[in-house]
Motif scaffolding. Sequence first.
Motif, PDB file in Angstrom:
ATOM      1  N   LEU A 152       0.768  -1.241   0.136  1.00 39.00           N
ATOM      2  CA  LEU A 152       0.044  -0.004  -0.035  1.00 39.00           C
ATOM      3  C   LEU A 152       0.842   1.197  -0.127  1.00 39.00           C
ATOM      4  O   LEU A 152       1.914   1.142   0.555  1.00 39.00           O
ATOM      5  CB  LEU A 152      -0.740  -0.048   1.362  1.00 39.00           C
ATOM      6  N   SER A 153       0.524   2.444  -0.436  1.00 37.60           N
ATOM      7  CA  SER A 153       1.159   3.743  -0.447  1.00 37.60           C
ATOM      8  C   SER A 153       1.229   4.194   0.777  1.00 37.60           C
ATOM      9  O   SER A 153       0.414   3.688   1.785  1.00 37.60           O
ATOM     10  CB  SER A 153       0.457   4.674  -1.429  1.00 37.60           C
ATOM     11  N   GLY A 154       1.842   5.233   1.077  1.00 37.14           N
ATOM     12  CA  GLY A 154       2.007   5.718   2.548  1.00 37.14           C
ATOM     13  C   GLY A 154       0.447   6.365   2.973  1.00 37.14           C
ATOM     14  O   GLY A 154       0.146   6.053   3.936  1.00 37.14           O
ATOM     15  N   GLY A 155       0.036   6.901   1.983  1.00 37.04           N
ATOM     16  CA  GLY A 155      -1.368   7.484   2.215  1.00 37.04           C
ATOM     17  C   GLY A 155      -2.537   6.329   2.582  1.00 37.04           C
ATOM     18  O   GLY A 155      -3.371   6.559   3.387  1.00 37.04           O
ATOM     19  N   GLU A 156      -2.059   5.328   1.827  1.00 40.07           N
ATOM     20  CA  GLU A 156      -3.117   4.328   1.897  1.00 40.07           C
ATOM     21  C   GLU A 156      -2.903   3.434   3.306  1.00 40.07           C
ATOM     22  O   GLU A 156      -3.918   3.337   4.162  1.00 40.07           O
ATOM     23  CB  GLU A 156      -3.179   3.178   0.855  1.00 40.07           C
ATOM     24  N   GLN A 157      -1.794   3.494   3.649  1.00 39.65           N
ATOM     25  CA  GLN A 157      -1.533   2.826   4.939  1.00 39.65           C
ATOM     26  C   GLN A 157      -1.917   3.647   6.280  1.00 39.65           C
ATOM     27  O   GLN A 157      -2.279   3.149   7.302  1.00 39.65           O
ATOM     28  CB  GLN A 157       0.291   2.626   5.323  1.00 39.65           C
ATOM     29  N   LEU A 174      -6.214  10.239  19.076  1.00 41.63           N
ATOM     30  CA  LEU A 174      -5.317  11.127  18.793  1.00 41.63           C
ATOM     31  C   LEU A 174      -4.442  10.755  17.640  1.00 41.63           C
ATOM     32  O   LEU A 174      -4.301   9.761  17.251  1.00 41.63           O
ATOM     33  CB  LEU A 174      -4.297  10.777  20.273  1.00 41.63           C
ATOM     34  N   ALA A 175      -4.350  12.116  16.759  1.00 45.69           N
ATOM     35  CA  ALA A 175      -3.940  11.898  15.494  1.00 45.69           C
ATOM     36  C   ALA A 175      -2.588  12.726  15.433  1.00 45.69           C
ATOM     37  O   ALA A 175      -2.745  14.203  15.630  1.00 45.69           O
ATOM     38  CB  ALA A 175      -5.069  12.230  14.543  1.00 45.69           C
ATOM     39  N   ASP A 176      -1.336  12.341  14.777  1.00 39.77           N
ATOM     40  CA  ASP A 176      -0.438  13.301  14.604  1.00 39.77           C
ATOM     41  C   ASP A 176      -0.124  13.185  13.006  1.00 39.77           C
ATOM     42  O   ASP A 176       0.009  12.576  12.226  1.00 39.77           O
ATOM     43  CB  ASP A 176       0.883  12.375  15.249  1.00 39.77           C
ATOM     44  N   GLU A 177      -0.851  14.490  12.639  1.00 34.37           N
ATOM     45  CA  GLU A 177      -0.616  14.870  11.111  1.00 34.37           C
ATOM     46  C   GLU A 177      -1.466  13.980  10.407  1.00 34.37           C
ATOM     47  O   GLU A 177      -1.000  13.390   9.413  1.00 34.37           O
ATOM     48  CB  GLU A 177       0.736  15.220  10.507  1.00 34.37           C
ATOM     49  N   PRO A 178      -2.907  13.658  10.742  1.00 36.26           N
ATOM     50  CA  PRO A 178      -3.306  12.602  10.128  1.00 36.26           C
ATOM     51  C   PRO A 178      -3.867  12.805   8.492  1.00 36.26           C
ATOM     52  O   PRO A 178      -3.930  11.744   7.788  1.00 36.26           O
ATOM     53  CB  PRO A 178      -4.802  12.942  10.698  1.00 36.26           C
ATOM     54  N   THR A 179      -3.547  13.791   7.945  1.00 37.38           N
ATOM     55  CA  THR A 179      -3.673  14.156   6.664  1.00 37.38           C
ATOM     56  C   THR A 179      -2.259  14.534   5.843  1.00 37.38           C
ATOM     57  O   THR A 179      -2.402  14.760   4.702  1.00 37.38           O
ATOM     58  CB  THR A 179      -4.687  15.587   6.379  1.00 37.38           C
ATOM     59  N   GLY A 180      -1.256  14.059   6.719  1.00 41.98           N
ATOM     60  CA  GLY A 180       0.005  14.765   6.149  1.00 41.98           C
ATOM     61  C   GLY A 180       0.360  13.951   4.997  1.00 41.98           C
ATOM     62  O   GLY A 180       1.148  14.622   4.123  1.00 41.98           O
ATOM     63  N   ASN A 181       0.152  12.657   4.743  1.00 37.53           N
ATOM     64  CA  ASN A 181       0.596  12.054   3.525  1.00 37.53           C
ATOM     65  C   ASN A 181      -0.572  12.040   2.412  1.00 37.53           C
ATOM     66  O   ASN A 181      -0.590  11.039   1.553  1.00 37.53           O
ATOM     67  CB  ASN A 181       0.848  10.488   3.838  1.00 37.53           C
ATOM     68  N   ASP A 183      -3.428  13.055  -0.325  1.00 37.92           N
ATOM     69  CA  ASP A 183      -4.023  13.919  -1.411  1.00 37.92           C
ATOM     70  C   ASP A 183      -5.050  14.702  -0.831  1.00 37.92           C
ATOM     71  O   ASP A 183      -5.697  14.292   0.318  1.00 37.92           O
ATOM     72  CB  ASP A 183      -4.519  13.226  -2.893  1.00 37.92           C
ATOM     73  N   GLN A 184      -5.622  15.701  -1.336  1.00 38.53           N
ATOM     74  CA  GLN A 184      -6.620  16.444  -1.198  1.00 38.53           C
ATOM     75  C   GLN A 184      -8.125  15.715  -0.941  1.00 38.53           C
ATOM     76  O   GLN A 184      -8.719  16.032   0.089  1.00 38.53           O
ATOM     77  CB  GLN A 184      -6.956  17.888  -2.040  1.00 38.53           C
ATOM     78  N   LYS A 185      -8.478  14.954  -1.762  1.00 39.11           N
ATOM     79  CA  LYS A 185      -9.540  14.168  -1.679  1.00 39.11           C
ATOM     80  C   LYS A 185      -9.622  13.238  -0.476  1.00 39.11           C
ATOM     81  O   LYS A 185     -10.583  12.898   0.257  1.00 39.11           O
ATOM     82  CB  LYS A 185      -9.869  13.486  -3.213  1.00 39.11           C
ATOM     83  N   SER A 186      -8.383  12.456  -0.483  1.00 37.74           N
ATOM     84  CA  SER A 186      -8.493  11.432   0.742  1.00 37.74           C
ATOM     85  C   SER A 186      -8.303  12.338   1.990  1.00 37.74           C
ATOM     86  O   SER A 186      -8.961  11.669   3.114  1.00 37.74           O
ATOM     87  CB  SER A 186      -7.075  10.537   0.460  1.00 37.74           C
ATOM     88  N   GLY A 187      -7.773  13.550   2.024  1.00 41.09           N
ATOM     89  CA  GLY A 187      -7.560  14.386   3.178  1.00 41.09           C
ATOM     90  C   GLY A 187      -8.901  14.637   3.854  1.00 41.09           C
ATOM     91  O   GLY A 187      -9.157  14.577   4.729  1.00 41.09           O
TER      92      GLY A 187
END
Length: 236
Positions: A152-157, A174-181, A183-187
Motif C-alpha cells: 500500500l502507498s504511504g497515504g493508504e497505510q 489522538l492523531a499526529d498529522e492525520p492528513t500529512g501524506n 492527497d486533497q480528496k483522501s484528506g
Amino acid sequence: MTGNTQSPIIELTGVTYTLDIVGRPLHILKSVPLQVRPSEVVAIVGPSGSGKTSLLMLLAGLERATTGKVMVAGEDLSTLSEDDLATFRRKTMGIVFQSFHLIPSLTALDNVGLALEIASPQLSLAETRAAATAALEAVGLGDRLHHRPATLSGGEQQRVGLARAMIAKPRLLLADEPTGNLDQKSGARVVELMFDMARKQGTAVVMITHDAALAERADRTLTMTLGELVEAGPAV
Ligand SMILES: Nc1ncnc2c1ncn2[C@@H]1O[C@H](COP(=O)(O)OP(=O)(O)O)[C@@H](O)[C@H]1O
Ligand SMILES: [Mg+2]
C-alpha cells in the motif's frame, strides 16, 4: 461516572517532560495546561521540534510525564503499569501516529479487524470482519482489503491506520498529522470521518496539523512554541 459528558476526558495539571541528554536536562514540555471535553475537536499547531508529538505521546501513555498529572478518561496514567496502560489504550483511545505501524504480515482487513477483536472479543468473526470492511470502505479502501501494508502507498497505510483507530469507537482519538501524506480528496474524507466521530459518537479528537484549513475547523486551536502550549488568539 467516567462517562459523564460534563467531566473532561483529558486533564493535564503541572505537566512537564524533561529528558536527560548526556547528563544535561532537555526541557521538551514546560507548560501544557490542557483540558479537553468529550466531543471536542482540538487542533495543535506549532513549529517543528516544539513538542507537539511529545505531548501526544504523554496523552497516549506511550511516554511518562516528568512532573504533574496526566488524567485521561478519569485515570491518572502515572499510576498504571505498562500492561494496564496497554489495555487502557486499547479500550479508550484510537491512535494515528506515523510511528504506530501496521502489522506487516496482516492484510488491511486483518489489521483493522484485530483492533476490534481486542476491544470487543465478544463479537463473532463474521461481525468483526463486516465491521472492519465497513471501516476500510469509509476511508476509501474498499478495494484494498486484502493488501498487506508493504503493498500500500504511504497515504493508504495512513488510512488503514485511521480505520484501525476508529473501529472500536474510542472515546479519544489522538492523531499526529492525520492528513500529512494524503492527497486533497483522501484528506478531506479523513477529516470528515474525524469530525463525524466527534459529532456522532462524542469522541474527543486531539490532532496535530500543519493544515491551516483543518485547524480552522476545529473547536479550538492551541499553539505549541518551545514546549509551551497556549490557546491561539482570535483569528485576525
Ligand atoms: N527521545 C528523545 N531524545 C532526544 N530528544 C528528543 C526525544 N524526543 C523528542 N526530542 C526532542 O524534543 C523536541 C520536541 O520534539 P517533538 O515532540 O517531536 O516535536 P514536534 O512534534 O513539535 O516536531 C525536539 O527538539 C526533539 O528533537
Ligand atoms: Mg511531530
